[in-house]
Scaffold this active site. Structure first.
Site, PDB file in Angstrom:
ATOM      1  N   CYS A  10      46.707  47.560 -11.960  1.00 47.97           N
ATOM      2  CA  CYS A  10      46.924  48.034 -14.084  1.00 47.97           C
ATOM      3  C   CYS A  10      47.268  46.362 -14.237  1.00 47.97           C
ATOM      4  O   CYS A  10      47.787  45.907 -13.593  1.00 47.97           O
ATOM      5  CB  CYS A  10      46.884  48.953 -14.241  1.00 47.97           C
ATOM      6  SG  CYS A  10      48.571  49.009 -14.516  1.00 47.97           S
ATOM      7  N   ASN A  13      51.648  48.492 -13.927  1.00 49.54           N
ATOM      8  CA  ASN A  13      51.813  49.489 -12.595  1.00 49.54           C
ATOM      9  C   ASN A  13      53.101  50.666 -13.590  1.00 49.54           C
ATOM     10  O   ASN A  13      53.334  51.132 -12.338  1.00 49.54           O
ATOM     11  CB  ASN A  13      52.482  48.275 -11.688  1.00 49.54           C
ATOM     12  CG  ASN A  13      52.787  49.138 -10.529  1.00 49.54           C
ATOM     13  OD1 ASN A  13      53.406  49.471  -9.432  1.00 49.54           O
ATOM     14  ND2 ASN A  13      51.362  50.175 -10.007  1.00 49.54           N
ATOM     15  N   CYS A  15      51.623  52.595 -15.703  1.00 48.98           N
ATOM     16  CA  CYS A  15      50.756  53.927 -16.756  1.00 48.98           C
ATOM     17  C   CYS A  15      49.605  54.288 -15.396  1.00 48.98           C
ATOM     18  O   CYS A  15      49.449  55.266 -15.282  1.00 48.98           O
ATOM     19  CB  CYS A  15      49.790  53.667 -17.831  1.00 48.98           C
ATOM     20  SG  CYS A  15      51.667  53.408 -19.000  1.00 48.98           S
ATOM     21  N   ARG A  16      48.437  53.467 -15.495  1.00 51.06           N
ATOM     22  CA  ARG A  16      46.843  53.417 -14.791  1.00 51.06           C
ATOM     23  C   ARG A  16      47.118  53.566 -13.262  1.00 51.06           C
ATOM     24  O   ARG A  16      46.772  54.533 -12.621  1.00 51.06           O
ATOM     25  CB  ARG A  16      46.107  52.890 -15.626  1.00 51.06           C
ATOM     26  CG  ARG A  16      45.511  52.836 -17.026  1.00 51.06           C
ATOM     27  CD  ARG A  16      44.755  52.265 -17.500  1.00 51.06           C
ATOM     28  NE  ARG A  16      45.605  50.551 -17.636  1.00 51.06           N
ATOM     29  CZ  ARG A  16      45.748  49.339 -18.067  1.00 51.06           C
ATOM     30  NH1 ARG A  16      44.027  48.861 -18.108  1.00 51.06           N
ATOM     31  NH2 ARG A  16      46.026  48.805 -17.859  1.00 51.06           N
ATOM     32  N   SER A  17      47.305  52.551 -12.779  1.00 51.58           N
ATOM     33  CA  SER A  17      47.557  52.358 -11.656  1.00 51.58           C
ATOM     34  C   SER A  17      48.508  53.328 -10.569  1.00 51.58           C
ATOM     35  O   SER A  17      48.078  53.751  -9.540  1.00 51.58           O
ATOM     36  CB  SER A  17      47.426  50.767 -10.472  1.00 51.58           C
ATOM     37  OG  SER A  17      49.072  50.229 -11.088  1.00 51.58           O
ATOM     38  N   ASP A 128      43.882  51.260 -21.305  1.00 56.70           N
ATOM     39  CA  ASP A 128      44.986  51.352 -21.522  1.00 56.70           C
ATOM     40  C   ASP A 128      46.052  52.119 -22.435  1.00 56.70           C
ATOM     41  O   ASP A 128      45.568  52.281 -23.450  1.00 56.70           O
ATOM     42  CB  ASP A 128      45.797  49.631 -21.881  1.00 56.70           C
ATOM     43  CG  ASP A 128      47.330  49.481 -22.069  1.00 56.70           C
ATOM     44  OD1 ASP A 128      47.771  50.414 -21.815  1.00 56.70           O
ATOM     45  OD2 ASP A 128      47.441  47.443 -22.040  1.00 56.70           O
TER      46      ASP A 128
HETATM   47  P1  4NP Z   1      49.521  50.201 -17.159  1.00 58.81           P
HETATM   48  O1  4NP Z   1      49.710  50.435 -19.079  1.00 58.81           O
HETATM   49  O2  4NP Z   1      49.079  48.794 -17.364  1.00 58.81           O
HETATM   50  O3  4NP Z   1      48.204  51.267 -17.081  1.00 58.81           O
HETATM   51  O4  4NP Z   1      50.784  50.082 -16.562  1.00 58.81           O
HETATM   52  C1  4NP Z   1      50.591  49.003 -19.080  1.00 58.81           C
HETATM   53  C2  4NP Z   1      52.205  49.147 -18.905  1.00 58.81           C
HETATM   54  C3  4NP Z   1      52.802  48.472 -20.088  1.00 58.81           C
HETATM   55  C4  4NP Z   1      52.510  47.265 -21.343  1.00 58.81           C
HETATM   56  C5  4NP Z   1      50.517  47.319 -21.327  1.00 58.81           C
HETATM   57  C6  4NP Z   1      49.837  48.346 -20.515  1.00 58.81           C
HETATM   58  N1  4NP Z   1      53.690  46.608 -22.082  1.00 58.81           N
HETATM   59  O5  4NP Z   1      52.615  45.909 -22.767  1.00 58.81           O
HETATM   60  O6  4NP Z   1      54.291  46.510 -21.488  1.00 58.81           O
END
Ligand code: 4NP
Length: 158
Positions: A10, A13, A15-17, A128
């Site tokens: 994602c 790294n 939340c989703r992955s 996201d």
């Molecule tokens: P992820 O979520 O891609 O599912 O881990 C996010 C985590 C952090 C951010 C964006 C999405 N960020 O902008 O910091």
């Protein structure tokens, strides 16, 4: 026999992955297939490298008995594209970024999108959840549970 190696990807790294990694690890364990798989996760960006998963994501995951233990790291294009058989992005931007990082068509052929494996949901991405509320984190887990079932069927039937 070689293990099937899967990398979930994602943006951050956190939340989703990492959740995809935990859901898939729990599923292969439940099916008695854990020894056949190597499962990891990474982000296309390194903003959160070295950090554990987002606390909100961890809380929603633990309610379903998934313990998010992975530490955020950025995709390492030099190593990951040759090592992993499946490199699976969570949304179109992840897939586009991965395709840009890959150095040839053989590496590009290993890339897919998580929702392509969904059996019940018709979503075209795992959205996201970072800037949203509780519903977003629950949707992530619902989509991942559905897609992991489809992914394991896809691999085991190959
Ligand atoms: P992820 O979520 O891609 O599912 O881990 C996010 C985590 C952090 C951010 C964006 C999405 N960020 O902008 O910091």
């Amino acid at each position: 026999m070689d293990k099937t190696k899967i990398l979930f990807v994602c943006l951050g790294n956190i939340c989703r992955s990492p959740s995809a990694e935990a859901v898939m690890k729990a599923l292969v364990e439940k099916k008695g297939l854990a020894s056949k798989y190597e499962i990891d996760s990474a982000g296309t960006a390194g903003y959160h490298s070295g950090e554990p998963a987002d606390r909100r994501m961890q809380r929603h995951a633990i309610n379903r008995d998934y313990n998010l233990t992975s530490i955020s790291r950025k995709v390492n294009a030099k190593v990951d594209f040759d090592h992993f058989d499946y490199i699976i992005g969570m949304d179109d931007q992840n897939v586009e970024d991965l395709e840009y990082m890959a150095s040839n068509d053989e590496q590009r052929s290993r890339i897919s999108k998580m929702t392509d494996y969904c059996k019940s949901f018709n979503h075209t991405s795992v959205p996201d959840p970072y800037y949203g509320g509780a519903d977003g984190f629950e949707l992530v887990l619902d989509l991942l549970e559905d897609a992991c079932e489809g992914l394991i069927e896809h691999i085991e039937n190959e």
